[in-house]
Design a protein around this motif. Structure first.
Motif, short mmCIF file in Angstrom:
data_model
loop_
_atom_site.label_atom_id
_atom_site.label_comp_id
_atom_site.label_asym_id
_atom_site.label_seq_id
_atom_site.Cartn_x
_atom_site.Cartn_y
_atom_site.Cartn_z
N PHE A 18 0.83 -1.21 0.00
CA PHE A 18 0.00 0.00 0.00
C PHE A 18 0.86 1.26 0.00
CE2 PHE A 18 -2.38 3.22 2.55
CZ PHE A 18 -3.25 3.57 1.54
N ASP A 108 -10.02 -1.60 1.60
CA ASP A 108 -9.38 -1.52 2.91
C ASP A 108 -10.10 -2.49 3.85
OD1 ASP A 108 -8.36 -0.97 5.39
OD2 ASP A 108 -8.48 1.20 5.20
N HIS A 335 -6.36 3.47 -1.64
CA HIS A 335 -6.73 2.06 -1.42
C HIS A 335 -7.37 1.45 -2.67
CE1 HIS A 335 -6.20 2.97 2.92
NE2 HIS A 335 -5.88 1.70 2.97
#
Ligand code: 13P
Ligand code: SF4
Length: 373
Positions: A18, A108, A335
């Motif tokens: 990420f 997420d 995300h």
């Protein structure tokens, strides 16, 4: 445009982290999201709940309230992957209802729902066992709001129960009470109470079930009198709207109408003009007369979007406080870009997969709901 999830880039086994996406600027993220979506074509379906922020919802192929999104996930026969811009229980529901070869991803994993967390399957099993000491549980229908874990939907499936959403709660309670005289409703006491009251059930026929108290805070004698047992859960966002906010709005806009979500407390729902799901709220405002004035009691991002979309109407957020769903807000462009890019690379992240036994019974409870239309 390609219609397969097979990546063009050489296969890779490790997902990109990420941190590669977290600090990218908005334009780069937008380019990643749109270009991956273009390349994956119809093999990918991005679903978006109405509470998502603008920067995310604009990438959704289809949007809806919880009922509509469940139906869309179940009906799709083309995609190979669903990226769900919403919260965990929605992605679980999509996994249960979609075809077995479809994978479901939540950008997420920490995007949960605080209300869904207020009832866990162990506490509901305990409540059921306690109830069995005083009542015939074969005469109680467990009804779970869709804002709940797959394990609770599965509990309902196994015990002759059903799932409801904010847009069909009345139809579902009607069905439940037509079969058995009592209902255990979880996790949202407000949706349960507001719906039962609208059906004409007196408040003294409903009791709150507090899972932290023996027998939910009731007595063996009092429990006999109650038709609806309401789990002591609530939405922390909708809990913030108070009747005083409606009084204030009516003073400012005497000809205005108040439109709220049924997760609001009873005193707010009683004082409102109209009550309904997020899809109902959107349709009502879309169809309203130009120059009409509205006080809306639901999540901030949706209300702000409605106000932007309808500059010819006066649309006010009902509370002076910021009532936003912080877990929905966790789904942001970094995300989403991270999730999509890894899907294309063949290193999918955050797959939401309900185990087969839980899914089988949860599906029974969901199908009972969907069959009612
Ligand atoms: P809707 O089904 O009305 O979209 O509601 C979902 C939700 O979580 C509201 O807080
Ligand atoms: Fe859950 Fe409330 Fe957020 Fe809806 S608004 S997802 S009920 S916390």
């Amino acid at each position: 445009m390609i219609d397969t999830l097979n990546p063009r880039t050489p296969p890779s086994t490790t997902a990109t982290p990420f941190s590669d996406y977290r600090d990218l600027d908005a334009r780069t993220l937008e380019e990643i999201i749109t270009s991956v979506k273009d390349r994956l074509g119809r093999s990918l379906l991005v679903l978006g709940h109405h509470y998502q922020q603008d920067e995310v919802i604009r990438h959704a192929d289809l949007t809806g309230d919880s009922l509509k999104l469940s139906q869309l996930a179940g009906r799709n026969r083309v995609c190979q992957a669903i990226v769900f811009c919403g919260v965990h229980f929605m992605a679980e529901t999509a996994d249960i209802l979609s075809a077995p070869e479809v994978s479901v991803h939540l950008p997420d994993r920490a995007a949960g729902c605080s209300m869904a967390d207020m009832a866990d399957v162990e506490s509901v099993e305990t409540a059921w066992a306690e109830l069995a000491q005083h009542l015939d549980v074969d005469q109680i229908t467990p009804v779970t709001y869709i804002n709940s874990s797959a394990a609770l939907k599965s509990f309902c499936g196994r015990h002759g129960g059903i799932v409801c959403t904010s847009s069909n709660a009345r139809k579902i309670l009607d069905w439940a009470l037509g079969r058995r005289p009592r209902v255990l409703f979880f996790p949202d006491q407000h949706l349960g109470r507001n719906t039962a009251k609208a059906m004409g059930i007196a408040l003294d026929r409903m009791a709150v079930w507090d899972p932290r108290e023996p027998l939910g805070g009731n007595t063996g004698a009092s429990i006999q009198d109650h038709q609806i047992l309401l789990w002591k859960g609530h939405c922390s966002v909708h809990q913030m709207f108070k009747p005083g906010h409606i009084d204030q709005f009516r003073r400012l806009e005497p000809s205005g109408k108040v439109l709220v979500h049924p997760e609001c407390m009873m005193e707010v729902v009683d004082a409102a003009d109209l009550v309904g799901s997020t899809e109902f709220i959107i349709n009502t405002i879309d169809q309203a007369e130009p120059c009409s004035s509205w006080g809306v009691g639901t999540e901030l991002h949706l209300v702000n979007r409605l106000a932007k979309r309808h500059p010819d109407k006066s649309i006010r957020f009902l509370s002076p406080m910021v009532c936003m769903c912080s877990t929905m807000y966790r789904i942001d462009p970094p995300h989403l870009a991270w999730c999509l890019a890894n899907l294309e690379r063949g290193t999918p992240i955050n797959r939401i997969q309900v185990d087969a036994e839980t899914a089988r019974w949860a599906r029974v409870a969901l199908d009972r709901m969907l069959e009612l239309g």
